[in-house]
Design an enzyme around this catalytic site. Sequence first.
Site, PDB file in Angstrom:
ATOM      1  N   ARG A  49     -55.125 -16.001  -1.382  1.00 16.19           N
ATOM      2  CA  ARG A  49     -55.081 -14.900  -0.343  1.00 16.19           C
ATOM      3  C   ARG A  49     -53.479 -14.707  -0.886  1.00 16.19           C
ATOM      4  O   ARG A  49     -53.065 -13.578  -0.838  1.00 16.19           O
ATOM      5  CB  ARG A  49     -55.104 -15.086   1.153  1.00 16.19           C
ATOM      6  CG  ARG A  49     -54.388 -13.857   1.965  1.00 16.19           C
ATOM      7  CD  ARG A  49     -54.835 -14.000   3.290  1.00 16.19           C
ATOM      8  NE  ARG A  49     -54.954 -15.217   3.858  1.00 16.19           N
ATOM      9  CZ  ARG A  49     -53.793 -15.733   4.537  1.00 16.19           C
ATOM     10  NH1 ARG A  49     -52.671 -15.210   4.336  1.00 16.19           N
ATOM     11  NH2 ARG A  49     -53.965 -16.960   5.184  1.00 16.19           N
ATOM     12  N   TYR A 101     -55.598  13.709   0.447  1.00 15.76           N
ATOM     13  CA  TYR A 101     -56.970  13.012   0.673  1.00 15.76           C
ATOM     14  C   TYR A 101     -57.376  12.956   1.923  1.00 15.76           C
ATOM     15  O   TYR A 101     -56.804  12.634   2.880  1.00 15.76           O
ATOM     16  CB  TYR A 101     -56.923  11.887  -0.133  1.00 15.76           C
ATOM     17  CG  TYR A 101     -58.286  10.856   0.097  1.00 15.76           C
ATOM     18  CD1 TYR A 101     -59.486  11.294   0.068  1.00 15.76           C
ATOM     19  CD2 TYR A 101     -58.148   9.803   0.627  1.00 15.76           C
ATOM     20  CE1 TYR A 101     -60.623  10.706   0.293  1.00 15.76           C
ATOM     21  CE2 TYR A 101     -58.954   9.021   0.846  1.00 15.76           C
ATOM     22  CZ  TYR A 101     -60.612   9.472   0.740  1.00 15.76           C
ATOM     23  OH  TYR A 101     -61.608   8.575   0.950  1.00 15.76           O
ATOM     24  N   ASP A 174     -48.966   9.089  -4.446  1.00 15.42           N
ATOM     25  CA  ASP A 174     -50.323   8.595  -4.832  1.00 15.42           C
ATOM     26  C   ASP A 174     -50.556   9.118  -6.164  1.00 15.42           C
ATOM     27  O   ASP A 174     -50.726  10.239  -6.456  1.00 15.42           O
ATOM     28  CB  ASP A 174     -51.148   9.226  -3.623  1.00 15.42           C
ATOM     29  CG  ASP A 174     -52.766   8.923  -3.848  1.00 15.42           C
ATOM     30  OD1 ASP A 174     -53.152   8.451  -5.270  1.00 15.42           O
ATOM     31  OD2 ASP A 174     -53.579   8.636  -2.959  1.00 15.42           O
ATOM     32  N   LYS A 199     -61.002   4.062  -8.771  1.00 11.45           N
ATOM     33  CA  LYS A 199     -61.038   5.295  -9.653  1.00 11.45           C
ATOM     34  C   LYS A 199     -60.778   5.003 -11.169  1.00 11.45           C
ATOM     35  O   LYS A 199     -61.252   4.081 -11.754  1.00 11.45           O
ATOM     36  CB  LYS A 199     -60.304   6.521  -8.899  1.00 11.45           C
ATOM     37  CG  LYS A 199     -60.190   6.464  -7.413  1.00 11.45           C
ATOM     38  CD  LYS A 199     -61.599   6.682  -7.097  1.00 11.45           C
ATOM     39  CE  LYS A 199     -61.492   7.014  -5.589  1.00 11.45           C
ATOM     40  NZ  LYS A 199     -60.985   6.278  -4.674  1.00 11.45           N
TER      41      LYS A 199
END
Length: 437
Positions: A49, A101, A174, A199
Amino acid sequence: MSQRHFATIAARAGIAQDPAHEAVTPPMYLTTTYRLKALGQAGAYDYSRSNNPTRDLLAEALAELEGGAKAIVTNTGMSACVLALQLLTPEDTLVIPHDCYGGSYRLFTNLAERKRSFKLEIVNFQQADWAERIQAAKPAMIWLETPSNPLLQITDIRAVCQLAKQLGSKVVVDNTFLTPVLQQPLALGADIVVHSTTKYINGHSDVVAGALICADQAIGEELKWWANCLGITGAAFDAYLTLRGLRTLLPRMQQHQANTARIAEFLQQQPLVSQVYYPGLAQHPGHAIAKAQQQGFGAMLSFDLAVQPALLQVFLDALHCFTLAQSLGGIESLICHPGSMTHASMSPEAQKTAGIGPTLLRLSVGIEGIEDLLADLAQGFAALDAAIQAASTPTGGAGSAKNQVSAKNSNAEATEVPPQQESSQSFRLNPALTALW
């Protein structure tokens, strides 16, 4: 900023760096924990982690591509957004674009309203008073999305960053739509870049993940601490697949863009299309800025159909190469209805303010053969034309959609129509959109 070419950075990410067995392609470290040599003698890795070799290779490659000092790989694109927001306090103000978005909009508004995590100011960066609005807000952070989702509006990153520097504000961009291959916000003055690596960076629609890249090492270390604390770091297997996708990023983006440019030209010629949103078109209001700050116009475009919303399904049912689905950026072509899909979390009022109308469709153009994609869209428009003709009454004068749709007159105002023409006029312009152009 690295002196190596983007294609080289992406293609050679992690290549020939295996310290154990000299493997050319880096191995995947699925282990969750690591042996300590002795008490108090932890090595570079102790628990996945916190740190993982596979994830670190991806982070290093993304930092080099973006020209940043530190990258953190997260388990989703939204968690990359959440991570950046850890720099804010309840007394701070966050400025966001009015047309970001839908998932980001939902996150920002709910954290501000329900959790009081920060104060929120929504600004339309396309209006002349954007700078005055930001100065009045005195934000600690300014969030940009350019090109915007789904209307592909362009914001001048350098201009915003210059103002932010005067105000002592951090700028987060972004960069999901363009990737570092086509836009480098840190070089334009931004402090942080976020990606949904789901993406284009991964590019194969088989991994959900995100990343955050910082210009400043100290901020990067602070956010890495928060990523470990919150438990939002990415999985090793996801990082491995994303690294594999990253290696073909440049050639994929080149093919994506070549197809998109052809489709944008095609859509402009369609009488049933009232508006095409693509920064690569010379008439796009952000074309000049996009050309100055980008190395390409990307592979996302949107368009409005000049028909009644009830006919949307006719168009969608006729498509075979474009799949109706959420997300974007994969090698396959997708079509999306933002109003009911990606931006459904926005209220009708917020959608209207953002310019998202009921017949707006968004394309994520893939790398298929362009002739097949064009034929697929032509098939959709033919189905629409047939449906319109079938619905025409004898008194309305059945004819082609070209005669029934005044699609190119985007500034047209409603005019008085004789009763016998009301039926065909109902297909002429989407009434919900006439006030938006």
